[in-house]
Design a protein around this motif. Sequence first.
Motif, PDB file in Angstrom:
ATOM      1  N   GLY A 264       0.802  -1.341   0.068  1.00 32.36           N
ATOM      2  CA  GLY A 264      -0.091   0.056  -0.023  1.00 32.36           C
ATOM      3  C   GLY A 264       0.961   1.022  -0.050  1.00 32.36           C
ATOM      4  N   ILE A 265       2.105   1.131  -0.009  1.00 31.55           N
ATOM      5  CA  ILE A 265       3.109   2.298   0.057  1.00 31.55           C
ATOM      6  C   ILE A 265       3.605   2.336  -1.517  1.00 31.55           C
ATOM      7  CG2 ILE A 265       4.939   3.359   0.977  1.00 31.55           C
ATOM      8  CD1 ILE A 265       4.142   2.325   3.481  1.00 31.55           C
ATOM      9  N   GLU A 266       3.580   3.688  -2.007  1.00 35.70           N
ATOM     10  CA  GLU A 266       4.211   4.155  -3.317  1.00 35.70           C
ATOM     11  C   GLU A 266       5.403   4.618  -3.145  1.00 35.70           C
ATOM     12  OE1 GLU A 266       3.085   6.610  -7.151  1.00 35.70           O
ATOM     13  OE2 GLU A 266       1.364   5.758  -6.031  1.00 35.70           O
ATOM     14  N   VAL A 267       6.600   4.264  -3.602  1.00 33.56           N
ATOM     15  CA  VAL A 267       7.753   4.735  -3.774  1.00 33.56           C
ATOM     16  C   VAL A 267       8.369   5.094  -5.117  1.00 33.56           C
ATOM     17  CG1 VAL A 267      10.141   4.671  -2.916  1.00 33.56           C
ATOM     18  CG2 VAL A 267       8.394   3.316  -1.424  1.00 33.56           C
TER      19      VAL A 267
ATOM     20  N   VAL B 256      13.836  10.832  -3.006  1.00 34.08           N
ATOM     21  CA  VAL B 256      13.113   9.822  -2.663  1.00 34.08           C
ATOM     22  C   VAL B 256      11.658  10.374  -2.024  1.00 34.08           C
ATOM     23  CG1 VAL B 256      12.909   7.857  -1.280  1.00 34.08           C
ATOM     24  CG2 VAL B 256      14.955   8.552  -2.173  1.00 34.08           C
ATOM     25  N   THR B 257      10.687   9.724  -3.000  1.00 30.64           N
ATOM     26  CA  THR B 257       9.162  10.431  -2.656  1.00 30.64           C
ATOM     27  C   THR B 257       8.435   8.933  -1.990  1.00 30.64           C
ATOM     28  OG1 THR B 257       9.277  11.758  -4.279  1.00 30.64           O
ATOM     29  CG2 THR B 257       7.251  11.538  -3.401  1.00 30.64           C
TER      30      THR B 257
ATOM     31  N   LYS C  28      29.918   3.137   3.461  1.00 31.41           N
ATOM     32  CA  LYS C  28      29.319   2.384   4.304  1.00 31.41           C
ATOM     33  C   LYS C  28      28.302   3.336   5.200  1.00 31.41           C
ATOM     34  CE  LYS C  28      29.698  -0.762   8.271  1.00 31.41           C
ATOM     35  NZ  LYS C  28      30.396  -1.769   8.920  1.00 31.41           N
ATOM     36  N   THR C  29      28.900   4.222   5.859  1.00 25.98           N
ATOM     37  CA  THR C  29      28.150   5.251   6.466  1.00 25.98           C
ATOM     38  C   THR C  29      27.308   6.031   6.016  1.00 25.98           C
ATOM     39  OG1 THR C  29      29.749   7.181   6.206  1.00 25.98           O
ATOM     40  CG2 THR C  29      30.116   5.569   8.052  1.00 25.98           C
ATOM     41  N   ILE C  30      27.360   6.418   4.585  1.00 30.33           N
ATOM     42  CA  ILE C  30      26.378   7.081   4.019  1.00 30.33           C
ATOM     43  C   ILE C  30      25.112   6.069   3.613  1.00 30.33           C
ATOM     44  CG2 ILE C  30      25.927   8.229   1.637  1.00 30.33           C
ATOM     45  CD1 ILE C  30      27.445   9.975   3.465  1.00 30.33           C
ATOM     46  N   ILE C  31      25.357   4.788   3.132  1.00 32.38           N
ATOM     47  CA  ILE C  31      24.240   3.905   2.949  1.00 32.38           C
ATOM     48  C   ILE C  31      23.499   3.719   4.360  1.00 32.38           C
ATOM     49  CG2 ILE C  31      23.844   1.530   2.715  1.00 32.38           C
ATOM     50  CD1 ILE C  31      26.021   1.654   0.523  1.00 32.38           C
ATOM     51  N   ASN C  32      24.112   3.539   5.408  1.00 28.51           N
ATOM     52  CA  ASN C  32      23.356   3.370   6.582  1.00 28.51           C
ATOM     53  C   ASN C  32      22.502   4.521   6.957  1.00 28.51           C
ATOM     54  OD1 ASN C  32      24.263   0.659   6.900  1.00 28.51           O
ATOM     55  ND2 ASN C  32      25.898   1.020   8.110  1.00 28.51           N
ATOM     56  N   THR C  33      23.028   5.542   6.801  1.00 29.73           N
ATOM     57  CA  THR C  33      22.292   6.852   7.072  1.00 29.73           C
ATOM     58  C   THR C  33      21.301   7.251   5.971  1.00 29.73           C
ATOM     59  OG1 THR C  33      24.347   8.261   7.580  1.00 29.73           O
ATOM     60  CG2 THR C  33      22.617   9.550   6.865  1.00 29.73           C
ATOM     61  N   PHE C  34      21.440   6.856   4.728  1.00 35.08           N
ATOM     62  CA  PHE C  34      20.306   6.882   3.774  1.00 35.08           C
ATOM     63  C   PHE C  34      19.292   5.978   4.318  1.00 35.08           C
ATOM     64  CE2 PHE C  34      22.240   8.642  -0.140  1.00 35.08           C
ATOM     65  CZ  PHE C  34      22.496   9.880   0.464  1.00 35.08           C
ATOM     66  N   LYS C  35      19.634   4.676   4.629  1.00 33.84           N
ATOM     67  CA  LYS C  35      18.779   3.549   5.048  1.00 33.84           C
ATOM     68  C   LYS C  35      17.835   3.874   6.316  1.00 33.84           C
ATOM     69  CE  LYS C  35      18.607  -1.320   6.605  1.00 33.84           C
ATOM     70  NZ  LYS C  35      19.167  -2.514   7.123  1.00 33.84           N
ATOM     71  N   SER C  36      18.506   4.721   7.150  1.00 34.45           N
ATOM     72  CA  SER C  36      17.912   5.145   8.642  1.00 34.45           C
ATOM     73  C   SER C  36      16.836   6.349   7.998  1.00 34.45           C
ATOM     74  CB  SER C  36      18.567   5.857   9.497  1.00 34.45           C
ATOM     75  OG  SER C  36      19.645   4.678   9.964  1.00 34.45           O
ATOM     76  N   HIS C  37      17.150   6.906   7.127  1.00 34.90           N
ATOM     77  CA  HIS C  37      16.315   8.018   6.560  1.00 34.90           C
ATOM     78  C   HIS C  37      15.046   7.553   5.981  1.00 34.90           C
ATOM     79  CE1 HIS C  37      18.564  11.719   7.668  1.00 34.90           C
ATOM     80  NE2 HIS C  37      19.527  11.511   6.961  1.00 34.90           N
ATOM     81  N   ILE C  38      15.413   6.634   5.063  1.00 33.27           N
ATOM     82  CA  ILE C  38      14.107   5.971   4.421  1.00 33.27           C
ATOM     83  C   ILE C  38      13.279   5.092   5.393  1.00 33.27           C
ATOM     84  CG2 ILE C  38      13.508   4.210   2.638  1.00 33.27           C
ATOM     85  CD1 ILE C  38      15.911   5.229   1.000  1.00 33.27           C
TER      86      ILE C  38
END
Length: 87
Positions: free
Chosen positions: A16-19, A25-26, A64-74
Motif C-alpha cells: 500500500g505504499i508507493e515509492v 525519494v518520494t 558504508k556510513t552514507i548507505i546506513n544513513t540513507f537507510k535510516s532516513h528511508i
Amino acid sequence: MIEERKLRKEIVIPEGIEVQVGEFVTIKNKNIVVKKKLSYPTIRLSKKDNKIVFQPKRFTKREKTIINTFKSHILGMLKGVQEPYVY
C-alpha cells in the motif's frame, strides 16, 4: 575495503505504499506524502520489484556510513507515512 555483500543493502517496501526513487525519494500512502533529497556521487539508489536497493561504486567506510544513513532516513520516512505524527 569492505566486501560488496556487506555494503549492498535492501529495504522491503510495505503493502500500500508507493515509492519513487531518483535524486529525490518520494514516499506516498493515501494522502500523506514525504519527499527528501538523498543523493551521493558514489551511491546509486534504485527500486527493484518491492525493494529499495543501495549499490555503492566503491567499497569504503565512507560509503558504508552514507548507505546506513540513507537507510535510516528511508526507514523513518516509511514509519512517518504509516503512522502520522500527532502533537
